[in-house]
Design a protein around this motif. Sequence first.
Motif, PDB file in Angstrom:
ATOM      1  N   GLU A   1      -2.413   6.039   0.691  1.00 19.82           N
ATOM      2  CA  GLU A   1      -4.216   4.838   0.525  1.00 19.82           C
ATOM      3  C   GLU A   1      -4.455   5.198   2.291  1.00 19.82           C
TER       4      GLU A   1
ATOM      5  N   SER B   1       1.195  -0.976  -0.142  1.00 18.34           N
ATOM      6  CA  SER B   1      -0.077   0.224   0.194  1.00 18.34           C
ATOM      7  C   SER B   1       1.279   1.465  -0.253  1.00 18.34           C
TER       8      SER B   1
ATOM      9  N   GLN C   1      -6.244   8.011   3.605  1.00 17.26           N
ATOM     10  CA  GLN C   1      -7.675   8.605   2.588  1.00 17.26           C
ATOM     11  C   GLN C   1      -8.121   6.843   3.018  1.00 17.26           C
TER      12      GLN C   1
END
Length: 508
Positions: free
Chosen positions: A360, A356, A363
């Motif tokens: 992300e 990842s 978010q």
Amino acid sequence: MSSGRSSTSTRTSSVTRPMPSVHNTPNVTTLGRAIQAGSMNIGPTNTTVRSRPISGIRQASVDRSHISTRNIPTTTLSSSQRRISNDSTRSRLSNQNQFAAATDQRSTISDYSERRTSNASNSSTLASNSNDDASSSNAKVSSIDRQNSHSPSPIDSKLKSGGLTGLQNLGNTCFMNSVLQCLSNTKPLLLFCLQENLADCLNTSSTSVMRGILMREYANLIRKMWTSSENHSVASPSAFKNTVGRFAPRFLGYAQQDSQEFLRYLLQGLNEDVSRVQRKPSPMKIDEKAEERMKEKDRAKFSWERCLLFDNSRIVDIFAGQLKSTLECSHCQYQSITFDMFWDLSIPLPRSKSSSSVQECIQLFMSKEELDGDEKPMCAKCKQKRRCTKKFSIQKCPQILVLHLKRFSQARGRTKLNTYVDFPVNNLKLNDLMDVMSESYEGPAPTYNLFGISNHSGTAYSGHYIAQCKHPFTNQWHEFNDSSVHSLNEKQQIISSNAYVLFYERNN
């Protein structure tokens, strides 16, 4: 060796203190002599310490699963309370500007005398004109810096060769050593610890558990790490560890601990020890309806002022940000908006992915979450528990952004996620992420540069911590593995699946 442990954020009421200003400008000549001589210890105190267990920690890391979902009522401050908050803000700005002028030294020894005279004049002017705005003060400091930027100072030269000191592992204390190295390379905190008049900033009132002793011992250790005349020397954190144990008894022994939990306790203790608030403010009158009628940006500012009545220190100046929480009822669409001060963010990792990015993860932390079943909150309008959505956004960005990657979980037994998380070393841009910044956020979103990592290798039950840090004066990366210190030259050596706590510094 030290294993990671899952982190639980606890939010309790704050102890409050008044906010005296600190007007003393560090004596640069004396500071330079002290650094060169290596004699930077702060004198002892005769204050008796109240030792007690810490059941919780205020303003700890923000974990979305532990943010309150209730509608927080409005607080109406009295005129005297507003004066306390405003005076504290002016005091903090004045102190920061004076300190910046004295510690960001780029002049020669002969320039120091002139600069001290100029600083004394500026300090007198600021004291007699306490209502001047911050931009005017900053302009004075910038002017001084431009005039004296033509040559490096002996202090700069000493600091450029400092900070490369290893720390002895006292027995499962690698978790502590990794955090200490990251904080040692946190430039604003480092400069605060090196100022000569630090003793004047200590809170010795009964509102601090340690009455200034924890900050005193921490600063002594940091000064040893930065004033050693030997290259790659080793210091013992034994005295500091014993002092931390008096503040938080869970760290008295030599059990395996979690570096992020240690960071939270340490920041809380340091915050108390240099708090500008030394007595409780008067009781507050709650007026929820009045707050709902305010503009959102005004509510955010009002909430921040309220927080400063309880927690106001140089630690808050450096690490604290503000988070907006929006709770929306799925039945009537009523929105309950609250604001919380945070010192770090605990961001989740995607459970179904082997790799990842930190963007992300941020978010994911900020995305809407549905609260249903046993998690249903009480809707303030429906007057009953309803299915709701909860969402976070950043209202105020901190100077130092600390991101905790939630690798440890208690679900289905204690486990660790070894997900590879990619993260930018330079220019982490929050405004590139959707719905991360609050709609009422004012000004351009900042960018951040990485300068410290607390890494954990191993399993949830057995592992080891090391730190990787960028030197605040040379920008060279080093790895700190307890007493061992060596340089890092490749970006690939910095980003790994062992990253656990990331330290970013705001660059605009």
